[in-house]
Design an enzyme around this catalytic site. Structure first.
Site, short mmCIF file in Angstrom:
data_model
loop_
_atom_site.label_atom_id
_atom_site.label_comp_id
_atom_site.label_asym_id
_atom_site.label_seq_id
_atom_site.Cartn_x
_atom_site.Cartn_y
_atom_site.Cartn_z
N ASP A 286 0.81 -1.21 0.00
CA ASP A 286 0.00 0.00 0.00
C ASP A 286 0.85 1.26 0.00
O ASP A 286 2.01 1.26 0.40
CB ASP A 286 -0.89 0.01 1.24
CG ASP A 286 -0.08 -0.10 2.52
OD1 ASP A 286 0.92 -0.86 2.52
OD2 ASP A 286 -0.41 0.57 3.51
N GLU A 287 0.22 2.34 -0.40
CA GLU A 287 0.72 3.69 -0.20
C GLU A 287 2.16 3.89 -0.67
O GLU A 287 2.90 4.65 -0.06
CB GLU A 287 0.61 4.07 1.29
CG GLU A 287 -0.82 4.15 1.75
CD GLU A 287 -0.96 4.59 3.19
OE1 GLU A 287 -1.95 5.24 3.52
OE2 GLU A 287 -0.06 4.28 4.00
N ASN A 288 2.55 3.20 -1.71
CA ASN A 288 3.83 3.54 -2.31
C ASN A 288 3.55 4.56 -3.40
O ASN A 288 2.95 4.25 -4.42
CB ASN A 288 4.48 2.29 -2.91
CG ASN A 288 5.69 2.66 -3.74
OD1 ASN A 288 6.42 3.59 -3.39
ND2 ASN A 288 5.89 1.95 -4.84
#
Lengths: 748, 748
Positions: free
Chosen positions: B359-361
């Site tokens: 997530d959230e890269n």
């Protein structure tokens, strides 16, 4: 600079009191009955400084004198002007000797300081001493293995610019860091430490807490948080009572059956033992193990019945009391076994001392064993005491071989006992003094039996070297200190903290601080502050109270139950078991387990009543407080009925609920007579006193601790007419005399 | 026999609500704003039986209907007559298959039963089934490694004579033992279980709790007591979020620098990991590890900067938010490293699944790295999402090699993603359904983000397969369940329990119980009982509340502070950090940490006000309650001034104290107008509303949750004249409309 320098040392002491030992099932303790006795001398001890108040005063004002919240009180305190602000730029610098132990101690202090102030503090040490708020300067590491030779002294000076902690050893540094944390104050301008100069050192080198994990096992985190609490009040010996009839709690690699068959699986691995020893050392605390022999050894005999003085088989003991099983002192096999086992333990535990118990062996198995009798005849051993002395001598040699000094309960004292054995007294300072005169070192636990549920005030006044000691200064050096004893019959991981704390902090002060620090009301004032600080360390003495009450109430609104619980205490001494028998497998979740020793509410009520009566004939002082409190009891007693109906676990408390109602009614009616200035009849008085006598009887192993004060109110109401013909002071004395002594509330 | 048999299955469902995802710093969650919305259908679910009441009813009477306190609600419940007494002769017999896991589960149940009832119960199993109070009968052990295939069903029947728990597996038996404990009731005649027949099985096979130990480490005992709590409410997956930018928390023997340099020394040894896995398995709980890659990986790069997409050096992240560091997906070295590390972890963790985060890269490092850009061009990878898909495919092959199934946050969804990957949705059921339609298994966490501080009611109504789902029954089988997520930015060992519990019990019910069990007020009634029972397991969600307040108040009397804290909640979503920035090294001991989500006091006040206004024009209903509560707020606000003066840690709360005073005054004056029947002026109303709007603004990252109800009172006071020309119901609707929506309290 203002402030005066007071050094507190020996000459000012309190009147002592003869102590009467009384044997109750397990251990004994000297008991003093004057629960709220006042010291004869109110000391000019500098615990009152000029500045803003922290946590106690109703309003803030520079003119209000501040009261320091140090416990134990330091050796000397000199006040100074100045205020050292504590804010998010707080930094510590280390000067001189530093090691991991010191750095870890500083890190723990920072975590607590941050937690209390809600400030994000820099994690790193200051590189530059001049940029630091606190400079810690030690000379050397201290003992590699914590010992009696440890130098724990330190000096701490706070000025406007900096705090400076100087100590010869890291251990002294750790002690000073605890004092530093206790000095934190706050006001509208933020957190700060007031200017001060402290020189501190302990009165006694041996300041211990015994934790009995034999009767009830205590998990690692219980031991760790209690070690943290010990460090906070400068105790320095964990006496780890590891074996009992009810459990063998340490792993033996040589004799694994000992812990596997003797512990219900509840024991400490050797890795865990090392973990506790390291944890304690990190805090400058010794860990002294106790292997209680030849009695108290049922759990050993479960796996090795051949060591017993009767054939067995043996089962882990589940009851409370004194039991017969004892090692056979006449067989060489016993000593071979002990040599091997104690040798293993001597390697595991680095402390110089090993405690061999030696208490409460009544020798009944010995009396019945013909081989033992024959052995005694053959060797000319005339009685069991002499036989135990023979056993002790043999054990002493084993300990000497393994480079340990022997310590044992005072039963081990015997003409043949070598002089390097240490006597652990549970009978009182007199027997300790006797041993000292004979050249033995000793420590005191009589008076510090915290399992007996006495108030802190009582433990506080027990002194290892009382004022009236007949010891010469040279002999007095044999008194090394003392230990609070947390015997484990009726404590679980949920309740043990509330049995140890906060009262043990008062004992810690007795053992660290000068002998003349004996102001009980100031002790209680400080104890209340320290008690809250102990919660920072994970201690559950306060928070588990509400939890246990919620569980019992089986409802969220526990207020009425809290009201009841706040003025009852578990019965004292060893009456609990007599009144409410349980086994070691019983749950410790009853009202008696939730209720705590040394009720603060009761202390407040006692003082409110005294003030109210002293205001005769006006009876206005504290009247609203008193009436509110009594009405609260009445309301609680009404609400508790339905609660008890719903919670069978509370049904044993029903008589307490009824008595609470009687107490409240008597108090309210008496107050009403007094404030109206209309005398009660003697008939009314006698009825009320009869009800109070009934209410004074324990129920569910719990007793009310406000009865005497309510008796005073009742008697005063009937004595109103006498007030016209005498002074209020004389009248008050008369009422007090008539109201006391209270009926013997602790007798079942 | 009386009572009816109701089987709860699919057809009866609640009206769904469109959810709006909103991105807030870290993770997202669907949010529903109707905090106290009522289900459209009040179900005829049999949670009301006829018999005496336990813990709720004011008085006892056989005619009072009883309410069962089961959570999660079972699949079906059939009431019966009969009463099975629970006393000190309580015994359990085991029939059929038995193993250590079952026996340990029975022993734990016995300990809790004893603790709750204060009865000394026999420790041994009954030899003879006919002598047993409870017979437990399992057929087989259950899965060797807990898995999605586990059969967790059980039947439990209570009659006058005996309780009978029958389950195909030991795990079903463990689930039934928890239900058994929840059935315990008490009255004047003692403890008992009422006659009942329960058939139970879970709706979803994957019912998890994510604990993020990366941002803040949580000690072993925190994990253990939370596993106990999970078992108590029948959750079956611990999702162990082990790595984060802020910490690498698991020992790697292959790459020890990972945990030694990446964790501040706060990590789990492999022995400890095995201990947690065994502890969880003992309770029928899977342990699924998460190693969040390629983003959220700063702590990995501290020791292996060469794996990063920028040169480094890297330091452990101390802030909160989304950070740039990401593994370099273009270098073979990265996969070699992951193969080796994930292989090691695959041996350590027996669960079939391994979570790779994903997530959230945001790919900022990728954008700036010329080699990575060249690689993408060469391979025809058109954007960062595609590059991450490439990375995921490579990781998937590594996991397959090590016999693990891959699961990741929904960012991993990509046309090339193989069908045996599992999608973990934080965006909502819609995206989950979309994945299911494409043939992917998935679990839901959107709606279960307990770190967002929303009330249990809101989580409770989030359904992995909402009523308005467009999935076919076949497609719906891809929805495996869900997980509550305890993200770790702002939780410490002292506060984490209060962020997880009791709200997670409501989520556990959503995932276990039939879809139509949605009565919010009954949920809250049961939640309050279950919350107390969770304390038996050592959970601190209740008891640390008082402790934190005592520390802040720096005094023993925390009542005024408790009063304030009882009607404020931490700001929702991720506003806390915006309003009150801290680092991962900051103490979590502020008022915002003491205050809890989902205030019960506020819920009560809201309901009291509604009842009071519904009683127009009399305004007598609940008037004393309301006035007492408002007066208590006023008194508290007065007492808090001096308290805040003394405690700098509370100074950030000073605006809250002033607002509390304004709220109390507005409420009291409005109540006074209403009960006197004299209308307030619009000028008065506008002044009060302006003050309430001011009070609605958060301070110290805390907000009042009673403002809307006080607005109602104020508006009602000014609307009194309208009452003459309309019905009370219409008038009430008008007042309610005028009072809502409340001002946007959570916006800083």
């Amino acid at each position: 600079m203002r402030g005066d320098y007071v050094t507190i040392s020996d000459p000012i002491v309190l009147p002592g009191k003869a102590t009467q030992p009384s044997k109750k099932g397990g251990k004994l303790a000297s008991m003093k009955t004057d629960k709220y006795s006042k010291p004869a001398l109110i000391l000019a001890y500098v615990l009152s400084l000029a500045s803003a108040a922290y946590g106690q005063a109703p309003a803030l004002n520079d003119a209000v004198p501040v009261q320091l919240n140090l416990m134990p009180a330091p050796f000397s305190v000199e006040t100074q002007t100045g205020r050292l602000a504590i804010n998010s730029s707080f930094k510590v610098a280390v000067r001189g000797y530093a090691d991991d132990r010191l750095r870890a101690g500083i890190a723990r202090m920072l975590t607590r300081l941050a937690g209390r102030t809600v400030l994000t503090l820099p994690a790193d040490l200051a590189a530059d001493e001049s940029a630091a708020t606190l400079v810690v300067q030690c000379e050397r590491p201290g003992e590699v293995i914590p010992s009696l030779d440890e130098n724990e002294s330190y000096n701490l000076e706070i000025t406007d610019k900096q705090a400076r902690l100087v100590a010869p050893t890291v251990v002294g540094g750790l002690r000073g860091l605890e004092t530093f944390l206790q000095l934190l104050q706050g006001d509208r301008d933020g957190y700060y430490l007031a200017g001060i100069r402290i020189k501190d050192q302990p009165r006694f080198p041996w300041r211990g807490l015994l934790i009995d994990v034999g009767r009830h096992y205590e998990p690692m985190e219980v031991l760790k948080r209690n070690l943290d609490a010990m460090a906070a009040v400068k105790l320095n010996v964990l006496h780890w009572h590891l074996t009992e009839d009810q459990g063998f709690r340490v792993e033996s690699k040589k004799f694994p059956k000992l812990h596997t068959l003797g512990s219900d699986g509840l024991f400490y691995t050797q890795d865990e033992v090392r973990e506790i020893i390291a944890y304690a050392r990190d805090r400058g605390i010794r860990v002294m193990p106790e292997f209680d022999i030849p009695g108290h050894s049922t759990s050993w005999l479960v796996s090795y019945p051949e060591l017993g003085s009767a054939p067995g088989p043996y089962k882990i003991e589940r009851g409370a009391g004194i039991f017969e099983p004892a090692l056979d002192p006449t067989r060489e096999q016993t000593y071979k076994f002990l040599d091997s086992f104690l040798g293993e333990m001597a390697s595991l535990f680095p402390d110089a001392y090993m405690h061999i118990g030696g208490d409460e062996n009544e020798g009944k198995q010995w009396d019945r064993n013909p081989q033992i009798q024959a052995f005694m005849k053959e060797k000319g051993i005339k009685d069991n005491h002499a036989l135990q002395a023979y056993f002790n001598q043999r054990v002493l040699k084993i300990l000497q071989k393994h480079h340990k000094k022997m310590i044992g309960w005072e039963e081990i004292l015997h003409p043949d006992l070598p002089k390097d054995a240490v006597i652990h007294s549970w009978r009182g300072p007199a027997s300790l003094a006797e041993a000292a005169k004979r050249g033995y070192n000793g420590i005191l636990s009589a008076g510090y039996y915290i399992d007996l549920i006495f108030p802190a005030s009582q433990h506080y006044l027990a002194d290892p070297i009382p004022r009236d000691t007949t010891l010469t200064p040279e002999e007095a050096k044999h008194i090394l200190g003392g230990e609070a004893t947390m015997w484990g019959e009726w404590v679980s991981p949920e309740t043990i903290d509330s049995r140890i704390w906060p009262r043990t902090a008062a004992i810690a002060e007795r053992l660290w601080s000068p002998r003349n620090v004996t102001d009980i009301s100031d002790m209680y004032r400080r104890l209340s502050v320290i008690s809250r600080q102990l919660e920072e360390l994970g201690l559950t003495h306060e928070k588990n109270y509400g939890m246990l009450l919620r569980r019992l109430a089986a409802t969220e609104n526990t207020i009425p139950l809290r009201t009841l619980a706040s003025i009852i205490e578990p019965v004292k001494e060893y009456h609990r078991y007599q009144m409410r028998p349980q086994t070691m497998l019983s749950p410790l979740t009853g009202l008696v387990d939730a209720a705590r020793p040394d009720s603060e509410t009761a202390r407040q009520f006692v003082s409110d009543v005294d003030a109210f009566l002293s205001d005769a004939p006006r009876f206005a002082l504290n009247r609203p407080n008193l009436e509110r409190t009594l009405a609260e009891w009445q309301n609680a007693s009404r609400a508790l009925g339905p609660m008890v109906d719903r919670s069978p676990a509370l049904q044993e408390a029903r008589p307490l609920v009824n008595n609470l109602s009687a107490i409240a009614e008597a108090g309210l009616e008496a107050t009403s007579y007094l404030t109206a200035g209309s005398a009660a009849t003697t008939q009314w008085r006698d009825t009320q006193l009869a009800r109070l006598n009934e209410a004074a009887k324990p129920n569910a192993a719990l007793e009310f601790v406000v009865i005497t004060s309510v008796r005073k109110l009742v008697i005063a109401a009937a004595e109103l007419p006498q007030l016209r013909s005498t002074t209020p002071v004389e009248w008050n004395n008369r009422v007090t005399t008539m109201a006391s002594p209270p009926p013997p509330a602790t007798k079942p």
